[in-house]
Motif scaffolding. Structure first.
Motif, mmCIF file in Angstrom:
data_model
loop_
_atom_site.group_PDB
_atom_site.id
_atom_site.type_symbol
_atom_site.label_atom_id
_atom_site.label_comp_id
_atom_site.label_asym_id
_atom_site.label_seq_id
_atom_site.Cartn_x
_atom_site.Cartn_y
_atom_site.Cartn_z
ATOM 1 N N LEU A 43 12.035 -6.711 -47.290
ATOM 2 C CA LEU A 43 11.855 -6.386 -45.878
ATOM 3 C C LEU A 43 13.084 -6.759 -45.055
ATOM 4 C CD1 LEU A 43 8.131 -7.403 -45.324
ATOM 5 C CD2 LEU A 43 9.073 -5.102 -45.513
ATOM 6 N N THR A 44 13.765 -7.831 -45.436
ATOM 7 C CA THR A 44 14.987 -8.219 -44.733
ATOM 8 C C THR A 44 16.078 -7.174 -44.913
ATOM 9 O OG1 THR A 44 14.438 -10.561 -44.958
ATOM 10 C CG2 THR A 44 16.746 -10.012 -44.527
ATOM 11 N N VAL A 45 16.203 -6.651 -46.108
ATOM 12 C CA VAL A 45 17.181 -5.586 -46.362
ATOM 13 C C VAL A 45 16.820 -4.337 -45.560
ATOM 14 C CG1 VAL A 45 18.089 -4.027 -48.136
ATOM 15 C CG2 VAL A 45 17.845 -6.466 -48.622
ATOM 16 N N ILE A 46 15.549 -3.980 -45.553
ATOM 17 C CA ILE A 46 15.105 -2.813 -44.784
ATOM 18 C C ILE A 46 15.339 -3.032 -43.295
ATOM 19 C CG2 ILE A 46 13.073 -1.471 -44.105
ATOM 20 C CD1 ILE A 46 12.027 -1.906 -46.969
ATOM 21 N N GLN A 106 18.324 -5.787 -25.401
ATOM 22 C CA GLN A 106 17.160 -6.340 -24.713
ATOM 23 C C GLN A 106 15.990 -5.359 -24.645
ATOM 24 O OE1 GLN A 106 17.282 -9.539 -23.887
ATOM 25 N NE2 GLN A 106 19.367 -9.519 -24.701
ATOM 26 N N SER A 107 16.137 -4.196 -25.255
ATOM 27 C CA SER A 107 15.134 -3.140 -25.120
ATOM 28 C C SER A 107 13.922 -3.366 -26.031
ATOM 29 C CB SER A 107 15.756 -1.784 -25.426
ATOM 30 O OG SER A 107 16.028 -1.679 -26.808
ATOM 31 N N LEU A 108 12.865 -2.639 -25.702
ATOM 32 C CA LEU A 108 11.644 -2.697 -26.494
ATOM 33 C C LEU A 108 11.863 -2.109 -27.886
ATOM 34 C CD1 LEU A 108 8.605 -3.260 -26.660
ATOM 35 C CD2 LEU A 108 8.229 -0.983 -25.727
ATOM 36 N N ARG A 109 12.688 -1.078 -27.978
ATOM 37 C CA ARG A 109 12.938 -0.432 -29.270
ATOM 38 C C ARG A 109 13.476 -1.434 -30.285
ATOM 39 N NH1 ARG A 109 15.742 5.234 -30.066
ATOM 40 N NH2 ARG A 109 15.010 5.522 -32.168
ATOM 41 N N ARG A 110 14.391 -2.263 -29.854
ATOM 42 C CA ARG A 110 14.971 -3.271 -30.752
ATOM 43 C C ARG A 110 13.903 -4.246 -31.226
ATOM 44 N NH1 ARG A 110 19.601 -5.003 -33.259
ATOM 45 N NH2 ARG A 110 19.996 -7.205 -33.011
ATOM 46 N N LYS A 111 13.003 -4.610 -30.339
ATOM 47 C CA LYS A 111 11.940 -5.548 -30.711
ATOM 48 C C LYS A 111 10.900 -4.895 -31.628
ATOM 49 C CE LYS A 111 12.547 -8.293 -26.556
ATOM 50 N NZ LYS A 111 13.699 -7.625 -25.994
ATOM 51 N N LEU A 112 10.696 -3.593 -31.463
ATOM 52 C CA LEU A 112 9.722 -2.902 -32.310
ATOM 53 C C LEU A 112 10.175 -2.821 -33.768
ATOM 54 C CD1 LEU A 112 8.507 0.018 -30.036
ATOM 55 C CD2 LEU A 112 7.214 -1.976 -30.775
ATOM 56 N N ILE A 113 11.465 -2.911 -33.985
ATOM 57 C CA ILE A 113 11.961 -2.884 -35.361
ATOM 58 C C ILE A 113 11.462 -4.106 -36.137
ATOM 59 C CG2 ILE A 113 14.066 -2.906 -36.775
ATOM 60 C CD1 ILE A 113 15.418 -1.264 -34.605
ATOM 61 N N LEU A 114 11.114 -5.177 -35.441
ATOM 62 C CA LEU A 114 10.550 -6.356 -36.109
ATOM 63 C C LEU A 114 9.203 -6.046 -36.765
ATOM 64 C CD1 LEU A 114 11.454 -9.165 -33.593
ATOM 65 C CD2 LEU A 114 12.356 -8.863 -35.897
ATOM 66 N N GLY A 115 8.611 -4.911 -36.412
ATOM 67 C CA GLY A 115 7.377 -4.478 -37.058
ATOM 68 C C GLY A 115 7.553 -4.269 -38.551
ATOM 69 N N LEU A 173 17.765 -0.725 -41.011
ATOM 70 C CA LEU A 173 17.169 -0.021 -39.882
ATOM 71 C C LEU A 173 17.786 -0.447 -38.556
ATOM 72 C CD1 LEU A 173 14.969 2.025 -39.168
ATOM 73 C CD2 LEU A 173 13.361 0.126 -39.016
ATOM 74 N N SER A 174 18.050 -1.718 -38.420
ATOM 75 C CA SER A 174 18.654 -2.229 -37.196
ATOM 76 C C SER A 174 20.076 -1.697 -37.010
ATOM 77 C CB SER A 174 18.668 -3.760 -37.234
ATOM 78 O OG SER A 174 19.217 -4.276 -36.062
ATOM 79 N N LEU A 175 20.866 -1.711 -38.069
ATOM 80 C CA LEU A 175 22.231 -1.191 -37.990
ATOM 81 C C LEU A 175 22.238 0.307 -37.722
ATOM 82 C CD1 LEU A 175 23.917 -3.175 -40.890
ATOM 83 C CD2 LEU A 175 24.272 -3.480 -38.432
ATOM 84 N N TRP A 176 21.328 1.032 -38.364
ATOM 85 C CA TRP A 176 21.243 2.473 -38.149
ATOM 86 C C TRP A 176 20.869 2.797 -36.704
ATOM 87 C CZ3 TRP A 176 16.821 5.354 -36.938
ATOM 88 C CH2 TRP A 176 17.017 6.735 -36.928
ATOM 89 N N SER A 177 19.878 2.089 -36.181
ATOM 90 C CA SER A 177 19.428 2.335 -34.816
ATOM 91 C C SER A 177 20.532 2.021 -33.808
ATOM 92 C CB SER A 177 18.186 1.498 -34.521
ATOM 93 O OG SER A 177 17.744 1.703 -33.203
ATOM 94 N N ARG A 178 21.262 0.950 -34.032
ATOM 95 C CA ARG A 178 22.361 0.572 -33.136
ATOM 96 C C ARG A 178 23.480 1.620 -33.196
ATOM 97 N NH1 ARG A 178 23.766 -3.975 -30.378
ATOM 98 N NH2 ARG A 178 25.978 -4.366 -30.125
ATOM 99 N N ARG A 179 23.759 2.130 -34.384
ATOM 100 C CA ARG A 179 24.803 3.146 -34.532
ATOM 101 C C ARG A 179 24.411 4.438 -33.818
ATOM 102 N NH1 ARG A 179 26.057 4.328 -40.433
ATOM 103 N NH2 ARG A 179 23.907 4.980 -40.262
#
Length: 88
Positions: A15-18, A60-69, A22-28
């Motif tokens: 899950l950490t790898v995923i 600071q957005s909600l999208r970034r926090k939702l990735i913790l799902g 996902l976080s890097l992809w979303s930021r890009r």
């Protein structure tokens, strides 16, 4: 019990790898959208400053926090399955 701990340990690593991917992809993707937005409007200031300000807002957005799902949903499902299998 040891098998459950092993499953959770391996699952946490996967899950950490995923999450990282996902976080890097979303930021890009967000960076590309900000760059395209600046190119289209030629906004005030420099392009780099505009993109950095947009990424700071994204952090600071909600999208970034939702990735913790990525962590929450699978672990809750595993917990529910273990509970229903053993105690119900």
């Amino acid at each position: 019990m040891l098998a459950l701990l092993r499953l959770l340990g391996i699952g946490f690593v996967v899950l950490t790898v995923i999450y990282a991917a996902l976080s890097l992809w979303s930021r890009r993707v967000r960076r590309r959208k900000l760059e395209a937005e600046w190119d289209e409007a030629q906004g005030p200031g420099g392009r780099a400053a505009f993109v950095e300000a947009g990424l700071a807002e994204y952090d600071q957005s909600l999208r970034r926090k939702l990735i913790l799902g990525v962590y929450v949903v699978p672990l809750c499902l595993i917990g529910l399955i273990v509970y229903l299998t053993n105690f119900h």
